[in-house]
Design an enzyme around this catalytic site. Structure first.
Site: not given
Ligand code: BES
Ligand code: MN
Ligand code: ZN
Length: 501
Positions: A282, A356
């Site tokens: 990230k 997931r």
């Molecule tokens: N933990 C994150 C989701 C999240 C984002 C929670 C912002 C709280 C605030 C999750 O693991 C994630 O990174 N999701 C990705 C999914 C994508 C790679 C398909 C996302 O939301 O970008």
């Molecule tokens: Mn994530």
């Protein structure tokens, strides 16, 4: 520390020792006769103050009066609740919010509260009480664990007044619910607010063991990585494999029903104690809040605590899939393929879609409990914030009756959820050239939250199931603070199964 919640008959008001009494004012007058009597006994001190015009005209405005020369010697806080006719739940909650802010500024420790004795249109006495006390505990909570100055708040107890016999009964139940909720809520927020270097999967597992020692109906069992490997949880383990912190599958069983065999309601929480994204790293601004990526798990912890304190007569299982998502030479790489506990293979196209992966194995594992229903709770996608902001929990499922029941609980508890669709259109986006499915579709974030839900749906065919995405509601936007949501939603959902609400 949570606030001690007590109750008292209005008739005994003057015999009570307290620092401050909260007195409602409606239509510019003292709306409860008990306070008019008090006023008369004290040379119209209250009505004179009202006549002075010093109490603001907006709902929630308040005016502090010095102690009346009365038994108990209480100060009074006159609180403007607007017009009797137009006092609905929203305006009442807003007024409570402003009032509590003021109250916490005053250096008082014991407060007597008469506000819930007013009629709030649309809700009963019990919810009038709980809305006010809920706002109190919401603002009272502070995370001081890691500050040098751990001075607790001055306010330690609140006594709610009742007038009639029916109110006495309702109040007793409302306080029992609120105490259980407050305790669970404080835990949910505390675990969330703890940073990832303290709150690791191992820390969560140890906490679950401690909880089992405190509650006789609660037992905890923790699966370590070797046990998970033996079972075949290849999806879950692919997430923790870049981290020095070992993953834990935390299983808390609460036996509240008379029979051990009574089918439990199972909650499964995402417990990523820190989500860096893994090799699909990230950017730093998106990473800062990722200590909250275990709030689904923290909600499960809070729920188990709340139902154990409430002594809920149902069997409930709480499972937390706890892991840390880190990049390393040993970490999962984009395009790696793993075999899940269900036997289905997954091509990991994005290591940041890790929630997931831990959930799918936990969701397969819980089949062994022969569940009445399974609800997973997860900070799963950023896309749910795009869809619903910070207002609603997103809900997916196949059973519209079950979903309707949850949405209703959300309305009752003012912790609302909104249904979004599970559709084959979204499931199609998960097709893989190499394995049975991919974990992240190329078009992300298009329908990102629903695609994630469709992924989980592939692992939950054998029971009634709902998925709740809490990425928007679990922590405050723009601040590092846990909200404790949606604990109230689920607590009320469970209470709705055992009592008329
Ligand atoms: N933990 C994150 C989701 C999240 C984002 C929670 C912002 C709280 C605030 C999750 O693991 C994630 O990174 N999701 C990705 C999914 C994508 C790679 C398909 C996302 O939301 O970008
Ligand atoms: Mn994530
Ligand atoms: Zn995550």
């Amino acid at each position: 520390m949570t606030i001690e919640l007590k109750m008292l008959s209005l008739k005994q008001l003057t015999s009570q020792k307290a620092d401050l009494v909260l007195i409602p004012v409606q239509d510019g007058k003292l709306s409860l006769s008990a306070f008019r009597t008090l006023d008369n006994a004290h040379n119209q001190a209250l009505s004179k103050a009202l006549a002075s015009g010093l109490l603001g005209s907006a709902c929630g405005d308040s005016l502090l009066l010095p102690a009346l020369d009365a038994p108990g010697c209480m100060h009074s806080l006159l609180v403007n609740l607007g017009d009797k006719k137009s006092l609905n739940r929203k305006t009442y909650q807003k007024a409570c919010q402003r009032l509590v802010t003021k109250l916490l500024e005053l250096n008082v420790s014991h407060v007597i509260n008469a506000l819930p004795l007013v009629k709030v249109h649309g809700i009963n006495f019990a919810w009038t009480v709980r809305d006010c006390l809920g706002e109190l505990s919401r603002q009272h909570y502070q995370f001081t664990e890691l500050k040098s100055d751990k001075t607790p708040r001055a306010l330690t107890s609140v006594t709610t007044l009742f007038d009639t016999k029916a109110q006495q009964t309702a109040l007793k139940t409302a306080l029992k619910e609120q105490r259980a909720f407050d305790s669970g809520n404080a835990l949910t927020r505390y675990l969330g607010d703890l940073p990832g270097n303290i709150c690791t999967p191992t820390y969560l597992a140890e906490h679950a063991k401690k909880m089992a020692k405190q509650h006789s109906k609660l037992t905890t069992n923790v699966l370590d990585e070797a046990q998970m490997k033996k079972l075949g949880m290849g999806a879950l383990l692919s997430v923790s494999q870049g981290s020095k912190q070992p993953a834990k599958l935390i299983v808390m069983e609460y036996q509240g029903a008379r029979s051990k065999k009574s089918e439990p309601i199972v909650f499964v929480g995402k417990g990523i104690t820190f989500d860096t994204g893994g090799i699909s790293l990230k950017p730093s601004n998106a990473m800062l809040s990722m200590k909250y990526d275990m709030q689904g798990g923290a909600t499960v912890f809070g729920l188990m605590q709340a139902i154990a304190e409430y002594n809920l007569p149902l069997n409930v299982v709480g499972v937390v899939a706890a892991a840390e998502n880190f990049p390393a030479e040993t970490a999962t790489k984009p395009s790696d393929v793993v075999t899940s506990l269900s036997g289905q293979t997954i091509e990991i196209t994005n290591t940041d879609a890790e929630g997931r992966l831990v959930l799918c194995d936990a969701l397969t594992y819980v089949k062994k409990f022969n569940p009445a229903e399974v609800i997973d709770i997860a900070t799963l996608t950023g896309a749910v914030i795009t869809a619903l902001g910070h207002s609603y929990t997103g809900v997916w499922g196949r059973d519209n009756k079950q979903i309707a029941e949850l949405l209703k609980a959300g309305e009752r508890a003012s912790d609302e959820a909104w249904q979004l669709p599970l559709s084959d259109d979204y499931a199609d986006m998960l097709q893989s050239d190499t394995a049975d499915m991919i974990n992240s579709h190329k078009q992300n974030p298009v329908a990102g939250s629903s695609v994630a839900a469709c992924f989980l749906a592939k692992f939950t065919k054998d029971y009634r199931w709902m998925h709740c995405d809490i990425a928007g509601v679990a922590s405050e936007s723009g601040r590092l603070r846990a909200t404790g949501r949606p604990l109230n939603l689920f607590f009320d959902y469970l209470l709705g199964k055992v009592s008329k609400r």
